[in-house]
Design an enzyme around this catalytic site. Structure first.
Site, PDB file in Angstrom:
ATOM      1  CG  HIS A 186       7.078  -1.262  -4.941  1.00 47.91           C
ATOM      2  ND1 HIS A 186       6.140  -1.430  -3.955  1.00 47.91           N
ATOM      3  CD2 HIS A 186       7.229  -2.490  -5.521  1.00 47.91           C
ATOM      4  CE1 HIS A 186       5.737  -2.689  -3.935  1.00 47.91           C
ATOM      5  NE2 HIS A 186       6.387  -3.349  -4.874  1.00 47.91           N
ATOM      6  CG  ASP A 188       8.996  -5.897  -4.457  1.00 39.91           C
ATOM      7  OD1 ASP A 188       7.776  -5.923  -4.251  1.00 39.91           O
ATOM      8  OD2 ASP A 188       9.503  -5.557  -5.547  1.00 39.91           O
ATOM      9  CG  ASP A 301       4.288  -4.835  -7.490  1.00 42.64           C
ATOM     10  OD1 ASP A 301       3.903  -4.937  -8.670  1.00 42.64           O
ATOM     11  OD2 ASP A 301       5.345  -5.350  -7.080  1.00 42.64           O
ATOM     12  CG  ASP A 438      10.014  -2.403  -8.450  1.00 46.28           C
ATOM     13  OD1 ASP A 438       8.968  -1.827  -8.113  1.00 46.28           O
ATOM     14  OD2 ASP A 438      10.039  -3.522  -9.014  1.00 46.28           O
ATOM     15  CG  HIS A 581       3.229  -7.544  -3.667  1.00 47.28           C
ATOM     16  ND1 HIS A 581       3.288  -6.468  -2.807  1.00 47.28           N
ATOM     17  CD2 HIS A 581       4.163  -7.320  -4.610  1.00 47.28           C
ATOM     18  CE1 HIS A 581       4.219  -5.632  -3.224  1.00 47.28           C
ATOM     19  NE2 HIS A 581       4.772  -6.122  -4.309  1.00 47.28           N
TER      20      HIS A 581
END
Length: 1124
Positions: A186, A188, A301, A438, A581
């Site tokens: 994941h 971000d 998420d 993450d 997000h």
């Protein structure tokens, strides 16, 4: 124009029409009139006339004969003849005419129809909203689930938020358990680091490792979601590596792109325009560069989940989706009912056309300890990145062990126990186990640790059939394919899984920790997001129309198509990035938020260039005079910045102003321009004066500028068109000057202003009042806050402000969480506010200046949607400590415990305030509107930015406007929210009479739909540079008439060429949304210049190659070769 002259012109026109019609009838002359289809009943009709050159010549001859026969009317007939000659010349030289593309030759702006007294609405237009809700036999409605749950949060044992899971050893003897372990990372696009920092430090290494490590073993699989990162990486690798990705990874199914959006978007604050745009940007990039079409959504998420996103994924061609962050009590309930895998259906869908297969992850998080099964202590031992000696370890203090021949049997038994327990929560014998977290797999060592150890476990499992388990690495679509195959009932063609409707807000991950704070956090940037959305849509549409116009004229020119396309692409991607997000949510580090804001602001400036470049071409009457000169702009944005440098300079020589209407309906709205003189006259491009008002520009709340002035005038602009106005210094008359009244209880006032009438009454006990033809507002002379609203009947509507503090417990409010210290305390200023009342011919307003809020109530003197009450709150809480400020509307509407909020500006979700839940749990996201109602009245609050809202008491609506929090809330951010800015929050308030139609569903009124559109997409004004005033200009009217009121043109978006160079192709995406509306409201005096057409829409003005529809079914009827 004087009244007598108006009667003369009107009478002459009627006489001409009558004589002309009689002559044509007697002479048996029939012109070929091609009409658009009848839209039913009294509905709005689109009429287009196709007139050939030969017919024009015949028409001119007939008029000449008519002139000889009716010599007494020579002057009138000569005018008609001249008009026809001009029309013939315009057709011959390509300037348009009556074909609906460019009606610049006629006084269109003078002929916009007056709004009808009664808006015709046929019964079939109401069928969508009138549908009865019917829940399937195996259906689940989230509102019903909330009624059932006690939210008691019992300790569930090893699965703290669940329950004990047991199974029988022989349950899989007849059908083995299929296990798909799905590796993921994941990433971000901004959170604790900026997007570029994450890419440099981690993401590029992850993607490089994917190519190398998947190629080492064809049994390995991986999924990837964020195209923002993938595209940046793709641009920096060589052709050899690109070929390897295409040939070995995508074609062999080892690497799967999930969702395919530019980011993994937030689903609470994002507007559906931005959700579509970032999805389209990602999908187009994939199609253009790697030829991949995503099949499955992956959202591990986002902090709660919206059915709008499910609907958009379904419309984009995806068949499956996965969600994770759902209230722990809802997860527990779904697990106990084995409804964690379901078909997610829209509330308004009576059948199954919107169904998308959805998997809800059952446990606390998407990391490895919370994905293999219910016991995180065991699962953590199978996260081999946490082997002893590494940088991360297991918090349960039992580390993983490398898999060896000696321990493989024991470790397999431990792992299979978790797999089997997890499978007991589902209806099939197929289980999915994510393997990641993450920014995982950034180092080659982790790849070896995870894949080599798991492969040893899989080899052992698969070589022992007595275990009745088949385990493998897989992509998320591998899992869904197996699920669909397993879930088919014998003798049935449909999957035997339940149907779920509703949304998954508000999210709580433990205890009373509700994630309702991020609905408002960093509101300045939430507002900036919506401004960019509005600018991007406006620029996209005008740019696409310009390209089509250039092709139609076939004139070579230096229009900067490639450069503008680059600016549009950059703006799309910056807007898309902000839907992440941890971006629009306001949950990033300060420096990351600044990076996002800089991108948004630069894109707004760049889009202004696209808009003025496009408008420059379109308003020029002589296209050969077009010349692009970046250093000397033809048009300049009339920024609403109240400084002398930003003012439009007005002199005795007329200064032309171009007004762009980015909405799809003809529009009458107020335009505001800041000018350097209070003596201004505003006229149309045909020389007709129009209503205008000069108001003061305030240096502070009692001191007016002597160098800058606010000019407001009522503009009429056709749908998607460009109107022309001229401003000049007025010797006599001109714009009316506003009058001012100042009040302050118990304090002296010193007002410094020139050019305006000022009154400071001694007796300040009389209620303040402003009004327009449709509405009257009374406010307190002490606070300036509204107390009574009067439309047709008086209604008690009171505006107040309130403070929320934070709890004294260890866990406190932060960027994510809202943990108040109890009910709100009413805002009580330390000193009496200054109240300023403005009264004018165009608008009137009451402005109250408190210590933390400057509150303005404004009424425009225009009919219908722009005549509603506008509320603007300029909030400044930079000096506060752990405070959140709310605006509260208290009314006499008997709403009880029910209220309604929108989801992503796309649909309405019914809400219920529940006493069994803590206060913070009853707040929900409000993207564009919220309302309360009783059998006779609806009170709607429209918003220009996403905020958190609630209705905690019957008759109340409450909105959190800003939050200043001094500590972290222990969700990983590591800081409070202390970077507050002075933030303007803008609202419209509608009070509507309604007829009672009880239903589980609810829809906005047609008026609130259009009002919301106008609030979010204001008119855009541009001043012609002083050097270009000599050029001949004409208004631009691309549509023959407004689109129906219930059809929204979401976007008209150019498609990038697949060829090198980055320019636009000759294709565009037209995205339309037919909106459901409640017919229980009055259709009288709406002020709408559009009608409704039963979903029938005809385009006769431009051709579009790709047509996408979102929303209710849209029917298209042909009306000529250029009609879709």
């Amino acid at each position: 124009m004087k009244l007598s002259r108006q009667f003369t012109v009107f009478g002459s026109a009627i006489f001409c029409v009558v004589i002309f019609s009689l002559y044509l009838m007697l002479d048996h002359l029939q012109l070929d009139h091609t009409k658009s289809p009848n839209n039913g009943g009294d509905k709005l009709q689109n009429v287009s006339f196709s007139i050939s050159l030969g017919q024009l010549s015949i028409l001119q001859d007939k008029i000449d004969r008519l002139e000889r026969l009716l010599s007494e009317n020579n002057e009138i007939i000569a005018n008609i003849r001249d008009s026809v000659i001009n029309l013939k010349e315009s057709v011959m030289d390509g300037r348009g005419g009556l074909d609906g593309r460019n009606m610049s030759q006629g006084p269109y702006l003078e002929l916009l129809a007056l709004p009808p007294l009664v808006l015709p609405i046929d019964s079939q237009d109401c069928q969508f909203a009138a549908r009865e809700f019917s829940k399937p036999a195996d259906g689940v409605q989230l509102l019903d689930v909330y009624d059932l749950l006690t939210f008691d949060n019992h300790d569930g044992g090893v699965w703290k938020q669940g329950f004990d899971i047991t199974y029988q050893e022989n349950e899989w003897d007849s059908e083995p358990l299929q296990v798909f372990v799905v590796p993921h990372s994941h990433n971000d696009p901004g959170w604790l680091k900026t997007f570029d920092e994450y890419y440099r430090d981690q993401t590029q290494h992850i993607l490089n490792n994917i190519v190398v490590k998947l190629h080492e073993d064809s049994r390995r699989k991986m999924i990837w979601s964020e195209i923002s990162y993938f595209s940046k990486w793709w641009d920096n690798i060589d052709d050899q590596k690109r070929d390897a990705v295409k040939r070995y990874l995508f074609e062999q199914g080892q690497l799967e792109i999930t969702t395919g959006g530019w980011v993994m978007p937030d689903e609470a604050n994002s507007h559906y325009f931005a959700l579509i745009d970032q999805l389209l940007e990602g999908h187009q990039w994939l199609e253009r560069n790697v030829g991949v079409k995503p099949q499955t959504g992956w959202a591990v998420d986002p902090f709660g989940h919206s059915p709008t996103q499910a609907y958009l994924l379904k419309q984009a061609g995806l068949a499956n989706m996965l969600i994770q962050r759902v209230h722990y009590s809802v997860k527990k309930h779904f697990a106990s009912q084995k409804t964690l895998e379901f078909f997610w259906r829209q509330n308004w869908d009576p059948a199954s056309s919107t169904d998308i297969l959805c998997h809800m992850m059952p446990f606390y998080s998407y990391d490895v300890p919370h994905t293999c099964g219910p016991d995180p202590k065991i699962c953590c031992q199978f996260d081999f990145k946490r082997l002893p000696g590494g940088r991360v370890s297991c918090p349960w203090r039992v580390p993983p062990q490398p898999i060896t021949d000696e321990n493989v049997q024991h470790r397999v038994q431990m792992l299979l126990d978790q797999y089997r327990k997890k499978s007991k929560l589902f209806r099939t014998k197929v289980v999915m186990v994510p393997l990641g977290d993450d920014f995982r797999y950034a180092e080659a060592l982790e790849w070896d640790q995870q894949f080599q150890n798991y492969q040893k476990l899989f080899d052992y499992i698969n070589s022992h059939p007595e275990l009745h388990v088949k385990a493998q690495f897989g992509t998320i679509t591998d899992y869904f394919n197996a699920l669909r195959k397993s879930a088919i009932d014998p003798g049935h063609a449909s999957v035997s899984l339940p149907v779920v409707s509703g949304d998954f807000f508000t999210y709580a991950d433990r205890d009373d920790h509700y994630w309702s704070g991020y609905f408002t956090s960093r509101p300045f940037y939430k507002r900036l997001d919506r401004v960019l959305e509005s600018h991007l849509r406006a620029a996209e549409i005008l740019y696409s129309l310009t390209l089509a116009n250039i092709q139609r004229f076939r004139k070579l020119n230096d229009f900067p198509a490639v450069e503008n396309n680059r600016l549009l692409t950059e703006a799309r991607r910056n807007l898309g990035l902000f839907q992440h997000h941890d971006a629009i949510t306001g949950t990033g580090k300060d420096m990351v938020v600044i990076d996002y804001g800089t991108r948004l602001f630069h894109s707004i400036l760049n889009l202004n260039h696209v808009i003025v470049n496009s408008a420059h071409w379109l308003v020029l009457k002589d296209k050969s005079a077009y010349s692009h000169n970046p250093s000397k702009a033809f048009l300049q944005m009339t920024y609403q910045i109240k400084t002398l440098a930003a003012c439009t300079n007005i002199s005795f020589s007329p200064r032309s102003v171009v007004v762009y209407n980015p909405t799809e309906q003809d529009r009458t709205s107020v335009v505001t321009v800041y000018v350097n003189t209070p003596h201004v006259c505003v006229i149309t491009d045909h020389g007709h004066p129009i209503p205008a008002q000069i108001s003061a520009v305030w240096d502070d709340y009692t001191t007016a500028s002597t160098e800058a002035f606010q000019l407001s005038f009522v503009a009429q602009v056709p749908a998607l068109g460009l109107g022309l106005y001229q401003l000049s210094t007025a010797v006599n008359g001109g714009a009316e000057t506003a009058e001012y009244v100042f009040l302050r209880q118990g304090g002296e006032l010193s007002v410094n202003m020139k050019h305006f009438t000022v009154n400071i009454p001694q007796d300040a006990s009389t209620p303040l009042s402003i009004h327009n033809p449709h509405l009257q507002i009374w406010s307190s002379p002490t606070t300036g806050l509204m107390e009574v609203s009067h439309a047709q009947h008086k209604h008690q509507i009171k505006v107040e402000f309130a403070w929320y503090g934070t709890t004294s417990n260890r866990d406190k409010s932060g960027a994510y969480l809202f943990l108040p210290d109890g009910e709100a305390k009413m805002y009580s200023p330390a000193r009496p506010p200054v109240i300023r009342v403005t009264k004018g011919s165009v608008f009137s307003e009451i402005t109250t200046t408190f210590d933390h809020v400057t509150h303005t109530l404004r009424l425009y003197n225009v009919q219908g949607k722009d005549g509603n009450l506008e509320i603007c709150n300029l909030v400044d809480i930079r000096g506060e400590f752990n405070h959140e400020i709310a605006m509260r509307l208290t009314s006499d509407v008997d709403s009880k415990d029910r209220f309604f909020t929108d989801l992503n500006g796309f649909q309405i979700q019914p809400r219920r305030t529940m006493a069994k839940l803590p206060l913070q749990a009853n707040f929900y996201p409000m993207t564009s509107m919220a309302y309360i109602q009783d059998p006779g009245t609806r009170l709607t609050l429209l918003t220009a930015q996403s905020l958190g809202s609630a209705s905690l008491v019957s008759g109340q609506l409450e909105v959190i406007m800003d939050r200043r929090l001094n500590q972290d809330d222990n969700r990983g951010l590591g800081q409070g929210v202390l970077d507050n800015k002075v933030t303007a929050s803008t609202f419209r308030l509608l009070l509507e009479k309604r007829g009672e139609k009880p239903s589980h569903l609810s829809y906005p009124s047609l008026l609130s739909h259009v009002s919301s559109l106008y609030l979010n997409h204001p008119l855009i004004s541009m001043a012609i540079s002083t050097e270009a005033q000599s050029l001949s200009l004409s208004a631009f009217t691309p549509l023959a008439s407004s689109l129906p009121c219930d059809i929204h043109l979401v976007n008209l978006r150019s498609i990038q060429s697949k060829e090198d160079g980055g320019g636009p192709s000759d294709e565009a995406a037209l995205i339309l949304h037919r909106k459901g509306f409640d017919c229980a409201f009055s259709n009288r005096n709406t002020g709408l210049l559009c009608g409704v057409a039963g979903g029938v829409l005809c385009f006769s003005m431009f051709c579009i190659s790709m047509l996408l529809f979102f929303g209710d079914d849209l029917q298209l009827e042909a009306a000529g070769p250029r009609c879709l």
